[in-house]
Design an enzyme around this catalytic site. Structure first.
Site, PDB file in Angstrom:
ATOM      1  N   ARG A 152       0.823  -1.211   0.000  1.00 28.77           N
ATOM      2  CA  ARG A 152       0.000   0.000   0.000  1.00 28.77           C
ATOM      3  C   ARG A 152       0.856   1.260   0.000  1.00 28.77           C
ATOM      4  NH1 ARG A 152      -4.063  -0.547   4.847  1.00 28.77           N
ATOM      5  NH2 ARG A 152      -4.603   1.548   4.110  1.00 28.77           N
ATOM      6  N   TYR A 166      -8.069  15.691  -4.356  1.00 28.61           N
ATOM      7  CA  TYR A 166      -8.324  16.902  -3.577  1.00 28.61           C
ATOM      8  C   TYR A 166      -7.410  16.925  -2.355  1.00 28.61           C
ATOM      9  CZ  TYR A 166     -11.197  13.736  -0.711  1.00 28.61           C
ATOM     10  OH  TYR A 166     -11.649  12.692   0.063  1.00 28.61           O
ATOM     11  N   PRO A 167      -7.006  18.116  -1.920  1.00 26.45           N
ATOM     12  CA  PRO A 167      -6.264  18.242  -0.664  1.00 26.45           C
ATOM     13  C   PRO A 167      -7.221  18.494   0.490  1.00 26.45           C
ATOM     14  CG  PRO A 167      -6.203  20.322  -1.821  1.00 26.45           C
ATOM     15  CD  PRO A 167      -7.018  19.372  -2.679  1.00 26.45           C
ATOM     16  N   LYS A 170      -7.161  18.908   8.670  1.00 22.23           N
ATOM     17  CA  LYS A 170      -7.969  18.753   9.868  1.00 22.23           C
ATOM     18  C   LYS A 170      -8.086  20.105  10.583  1.00 22.23           C
ATOM     19  CE  LYS A 170      -8.778  14.288   9.811  1.00 22.23           C
ATOM     20  NZ  LYS A 170     -10.139  13.772   9.608  1.00 22.23           N
ATOM     21  N   HIS A 193     -14.409   6.257  10.163  1.00 18.52           N
ATOM     22  CA  HIS A 193     -14.142   6.764   8.817  1.00 18.52           C
ATOM     23  C   HIS A 193     -13.705   5.620   7.898  1.00 18.52           C
ATOM     24  CE1 HIS A 193     -14.034  10.535   6.735  1.00 18.52           C
ATOM     25  NE2 HIS A 193     -12.826  10.337   6.265  1.00 18.52           N
ATOM     26  N   GLN A 206      -8.171   4.091  -3.139  1.00 16.60           N
ATOM     27  CA  GLN A 206      -7.886   5.343  -2.438  1.00 16.60           C
ATOM     28  C   GLN A 206      -6.422   5.380  -2.024  1.00 16.60           C
ATOM     29  OE1 GLN A 206     -10.474   7.449   0.760  1.00 16.60           O
ATOM     30  NE2 GLN A 206      -9.090   6.141   1.917  1.00 16.60           N
ATOM     31  N   SER A 244     -15.141  13.808   9.369  1.00 14.01           N
ATOM     32  CA  SER A 244     -15.240  14.845   8.343  1.00 14.01           C
ATOM     33  C   SER A 244     -16.171  15.972   8.772  1.00 14.01           C
ATOM     34  CB  SER A 244     -15.749  14.255   7.025  1.00 14.01           C
ATOM     35  OG  SER A 244     -14.773  13.431   6.434  1.00 14.01           O
TER      36      SER A 244
END
Length: 274
Positions: A152, A166-167, A170, A193, A206, A244
């Site tokens: 990974r 996308y950036p 937090k 998440h 991802q 999120s």
């Protein structure tokens, strides 16, 4: 143990996302023979970068007005990424490209869950946290987990038809601050998440890359899928998750259609290969 400690992370390939617009008036002013020569130069460069000795690259046709061509590069070092940039600038094709955006990061895996699982395993074995035996067993098991995650960290560029990049960051605001949460609180939020992401296994790949100290945001998210609606559904569902909803800020989104280097000439002529 300090509950506000930073989580351990593993790092793999360095990643560069680059977006360009084509200088279309200058491009159209070329003769057909000149355009063919420039296209061939771009194709040769893209082919060479797609499968280097280490890493990989891919080209994408950008949707919307944020750019025309998005290039994604995985490489083992910043020097290697810089070499990719410099090699493009040496081609005749680069004279017809205008840089509009770039993002630098490194593929990252946070070890929230891995560390938690190791700690639970050692506690079950009766080892006392802080003891020499505990620390030795902890490091051995952690190294085993790290080896299992290697694929990974150093992936081959996915061949999926579509990319969404996308950036994100937090929040560190007065009322919601990710960095003042305890390790256990962050671990629980990231577990929830991750459970959402697992629902889309097989539909989307991802790749999370860390950019703290490297670029303007804290992470870059690259999603690869053969169905672009998966991007909307996955991201929308994740917006309702507390990790999120309470703590995430997002930058601009870039969506592109995968181009093989051999398709560049047709793309420059106004034809998107099927």
């Amino acid at each position: 143990m300090n509950t506000l400690e930073a989580p351990e992370t593993l790092e793999g390939w360095y990643v560069q996302h680059e977006v360009y617009t084509v200088r279309w008036p200058q491009w159209r002013a070329l003769t057909p023979a000149q355009r063919a020569a420039m296209s061939a130069a771009g194709t040769a460069w893209g082919t060479a970068q797609a499968t280097p000795e280490q890493g990989s690259s891919a080209l994408f046709s950008v949707l919307g007005q944020k750019g025309d061509l998005l290039m994604v590069h995985f490489r083992p070092s910043l020097e290697a990424l810089n070499g990719v940039e410099l090699s493009l600038r040496q081609t005749d094709f680069f004279a017809y490209l205008q840089p509009v955006y770039s993002y630098l990061s490194v593929i990252e895996l946070g070890l929230y869950e891995v560390v938690g699982a190791v700690q639970r395993q050692l506690a079950t074995a009766g080892l006392e946290a802080g003891s020499a035996d505990y620390e030795m067993a902890y490091q051995q098991e952690l190294e085993h987990q790290k080896a299992a995650l290697r694929a990974r960290l150093y992936p081959v560029m996915p061949e999926a038809r579509y990319l969404c990049f996308y950036p994100m960051t937090k929040k560190r605001g007065e009322t919601q601050n990710w960095y003042t949460l305890s390790m256990d609180e962050r671990r629980q939020l990231m577990r929830g998440h991750g459970m959402i992401g697992r629902k889309y296994a097989g539909k989307v790949t991802q790749i999370i890359s860390g950019s703290v100290g490297l670029d303007d945001w804290e992470w870059g998210v690259s999603l690869f899928a053969d169905d672009p609606l998966v991007f909307k559904k996955l991201i929308y569902e994740m917006r309702f998750d507390s990790a999120s909803a309470l703590y995430a800020l997002f930058g601009a989104f870039y969506v592109g259609i995968h181009l093989q280097p051999s398709d560049l000439g047709a793309w420059l002529a106004g034809t998107l290969p099927v």
